[in-house]
Design a protein around this motif. Sequence first.
Motif: not given
Length: 256
Positions: A212-213, A215, A219, A224-225, A227-229, A232
């Motif tokens: 996560y760090q 990324l 975005i 990318k969005r 993957r981030k969700e 999280e």
Amino acid sequence: MSTQVYRPQESVYGLLPKEEENTPKPPRYVSKFRPAVVQEEKLPKRPMRTMGPAKVEGPAPEKFLKKHSKEPKLPDKAQSAKEGRINPLKKPPVPTHTEVPPMGLQTKRDFTKTCTFVSAKPQLTNVDSNKGHKEVLEKSGLVPKYIKKTDFGKVPPYLQQRNAEKQKAQEEYDSYVKEQREKQAMKQLSEEERRDILEGLKKNWDRNHHEYQGLSLVIDTSSKRARKERLETTLKQLEKDIETFERFKIIYIADN
């Protein structure tokens, strides 16, 4: 409302004299019994036909009406009593103590079955008012007659049977529940297994956190969005599981 009367117009034919018309009368009524009545009237007169006998024989002077002569006469008391005592079916009198009884006679009468009449006991009543209102004491509920029964205070047989069936059904249900609980019994984790699972969760959290760090700060695409969700959501679930394993020392896991 005025009524208008119709008047015929005058005519010369009304001045001519008219002949009177004589309507014939109907024939006179004559009864069909007239010939018989005429023939009966010609017969000689019969005396005493309507007014009763012309002469009635009077009573003799020596047969004058006496007092109470027309009242019904009752039979003589002595004669009626004498006639009433005569009964052909009457049994002979009881023999005296001086008479010798006949020997060798047998009777068919069974003296053991003779009826003995017992005088009826008066019915006990309870008077509960000054006006004389009363009720039968036996049916009033004031007499303790039920406590004298042999089965007083005992549970009736049908209730005992019902209680036994109920207890048997409860025992079967308890055994079924116990069996189902044993089948679905949860396994308790040991302290070593709990620590191993906790360390694995923390390693997974470190790995996902490092990812996560890494990324990018910007975005701008949907991938990318997404993957981030996803990262999280995974981190939140791992944090929740780690808190659960650290908080509770005894943990059960279902077989299924």
